[in-house]
Design an enzyme around this catalytic site. Structure first.
Site, PDB file in Angstrom:
ATOM      1  N   ASN A 109       6.344  39.717   5.598  1.00 13.90           N
ATOM      2  CA  ASN A 109       5.837  39.909   4.150  1.00 13.90           C
ATOM      3  C   ASN A 109       6.308  41.445   3.625  1.00 13.90           C
ATOM      4  O   ASN A 109       6.347  42.518   4.526  1.00 13.90           O
ATOM      5  CB  ASN A 109       4.361  39.819   4.163  1.00 13.90           C
ATOM      6  CG  ASN A 109       3.763  40.132   2.565  1.00 13.90           C
ATOM      7  OD1 ASN A 109       4.418  39.334   1.757  1.00 13.90           O
ATOM      8  ND2 ASN A 109       2.814  40.619   2.383  1.00 13.90           N
ATOM      9  N   HIS A 111       4.792  44.462   1.156  1.00 11.85           N
ATOM     10  CA  HIS A 111       3.668  44.805   0.523  1.00 11.85           C
ATOM     11  C   HIS A 111       3.922  46.268  -0.334  1.00 11.85           C
ATOM     12  O   HIS A 111       4.425  47.400   0.381  1.00 11.85           O
ATOM     13  CB  HIS A 111       2.350  45.037   1.601  1.00 11.85           C
ATOM     14  CG  HIS A 111       1.377  45.413   0.843  1.00 11.85           C
ATOM     15  ND1 HIS A 111       0.536  44.661   0.011  1.00 11.85           N
ATOM     16  CD2 HIS A 111       0.416  46.468   0.756  1.00 11.85           C
ATOM     17  CE1 HIS A 111      -0.495  45.183  -0.257  1.00 11.85           C
ATOM     18  NE2 HIS A 111      -0.413  46.378   0.121  1.00 11.85           N
ATOM     19  N   SER A 138       5.950  48.746   2.450  1.00 13.47           N
ATOM     20  CA  SER A 138       5.988  48.434   3.926  1.00 13.47           C
ATOM     21  C   SER A 138       6.410  47.210   4.098  1.00 13.47           C
ATOM     22  O   SER A 138       6.217  45.944   3.252  1.00 13.47           O
ATOM     23  CB  SER A 138       4.585  48.520   4.524  1.00 13.47           C
ATOM     24  OG  SER A 138       3.922  49.722   4.089  1.00 13.47           O
ATOM     25  N   ASP A 147      -2.447  41.341   5.093  1.00 14.48           N
ATOM     26  CA  ASP A 147      -1.881  42.761   4.770  1.00 14.48           C
ATOM     27  C   ASP A 147      -1.911  43.575   6.136  1.00 14.48           C
ATOM     28  O   ASP A 147      -1.790  44.848   5.925  1.00 14.48           O
ATOM     29  CB  ASP A 147      -1.986  43.584   3.513  1.00 14.48           C
ATOM     30  CG  ASP A 147      -1.691  42.758   2.205  1.00 14.48           C
ATOM     31  OD1 ASP A 147      -0.899  42.011   2.425  1.00 14.48           O
ATOM     32  OD2 ASP A 147      -2.570  42.876   1.371  1.00 14.48           O
TER      33      ASP A 147
HETATM   34  C1  GRF Z   1       6.852  42.894  -4.808  1.00 14.38           C
HETATM   35  O1  GRF Z   1       6.326  44.077  -5.422  1.00 14.38           O
HETATM   36  C2  GRF Z   1       5.990  42.890  -3.645  1.00 14.38           C
HETATM   37  O2  GRF Z   1       5.886  44.139  -3.119  1.00 14.38           O
HETATM   38  C3  GRF Z   1       4.748  41.962  -3.878  1.00 14.38           C
HETATM   39  O3  GRF Z   1       5.125  41.150  -4.798  1.00 14.38           O
HETATM   40  C4  GRF Z   1       6.148  41.522  -5.476  1.00 14.38           C
HETATM   41  C5  GRF Z   1       7.230  40.502  -5.573  1.00 14.38           C
HETATM   42  O4  GRF Z   1       8.111  40.880  -6.718  1.00 14.38           O
HETATM   43  N1  GRF Z   1       4.421  41.374  -2.613  1.00 14.38           N
HETATM   44  P1  GRF Z   1       9.549  39.988  -6.764  1.00 14.38           P
HETATM   45  O5  GRF Z   1       9.023  38.426  -7.317  1.00 14.38           O
HETATM   46  O6  GRF Z   1      10.084  40.054  -5.659  1.00 14.38           O
HETATM   47  O7  GRF Z   1      10.279  40.459  -8.153  1.00 14.38           O
END
Ligand code: GRF
Length: 216
Positions: A109, A111, A138, A147
């Site tokens: 993931n 984050h 991260s 998370d």
């Molecule tokens: C990203 O900012 C990521 O950190 C979070 O969700 C957002 C997804 O953005 N988990 P995208 O759909 O890849 O533009």
């Protein structure tokens, strides 16, 4: 054309800019995106996948009576692509413990905070409200703790006096688009492992903040 690169399934719920970065880097990164799954039928990321001729599946959570049934349908959709890695890229559903166990060590993931600080949502505003000087992103292994899985790599940015939550979101996403493909590529090269609750890169235990990655 068949190749031996690692098969990766990307799970999304929205825009898919990280998916786009992963697609753009895949030929250099020793992985191929074999499918994209969304829990929302109107996720823009689905169009990005289609433009790159990547098969897509929609598994709408609201059609399932509970999390277990949704996760079962999600597993079936994932397994149809026979992935070696599942990449969460803006996927806005919490996965059950059973689901996570099933793919243990094979879910990543991204984050938007310097974990373990600021898990959860609305990170940019919370970081500003706390008067932090540093913010970041991260990539971590997904475990049962939300998370909370071991961090693999982070990239930080200095918060400027003119920053607000919107500028931070943009600046962080720029870093995400470099960091995520790099980490997926490490995994594809067999350099990353999850053992118990620890992340290893090249058989070295990673610190709590993961590998500092030198990208500008
Ligand atoms: C990203 O900012 C990521 O950190 C979070 O969700 C957002 C997804 O953005 N988990 P995208 O759909 O890849 O533009």
């Amino acid at each position: 054309m068949q190749n031996n690169n690692l098969s990766v399934v990307v799970l999304i719920s929205g825009n898919g800019s990280n998916l786009q970065a992963l697609l753009d880097f895949s030929s250099a990164g020793n992985y191929r995106i074999s499918g994209v799954i969304s829990n929302k039928s109107d996720a823009y990321g689905l169009q990005r996948a289609e433009q790159s001729n990547i098969p897509t599946t929609v598994v709408e959570h609201r059609r399932y009576a509970n999390r277990d049934l949704f996760d079962k349908a999600l597993s079936e959709a994932i397994d149809a692509y026979e992935p070696g890695l599942i990449v969460l890229a803006g996927f806005m559903r919490i996965l059950s413990a059973k689901f996570i166990k099933r793919y243990n060590g094979k879910i990543l993931n991204i984050h938007p905070s310097l974990l373990p600080n600021y898990p959860g949502t609305n990170t940019h505003q919370r970081v500003l409200d706390a008067g932090e000087k540093l913010h970041g992103v991260s990539v971590h292994f997904v475990t049962e703790e939300l998370d909370g899985g071991p961090v693999i790599a982070q990239k930080s940015i200095a918060i400027e006096s003119i920053d607000d939550a919107d500028t931070l979101a943009l600046r962080i996403q720029d870093k995400e688009h470099l960091l995520y493909p790099a980490v997926v590529s490490w995994f594809a090269h067999g350099r990353l492992q999850l053992e118990a609750n620890d992340a290893f890169l090249d058989e070295q235990l990673l610190p709590e903040t993961g590998q500092r990655i030198l990208i500008s």
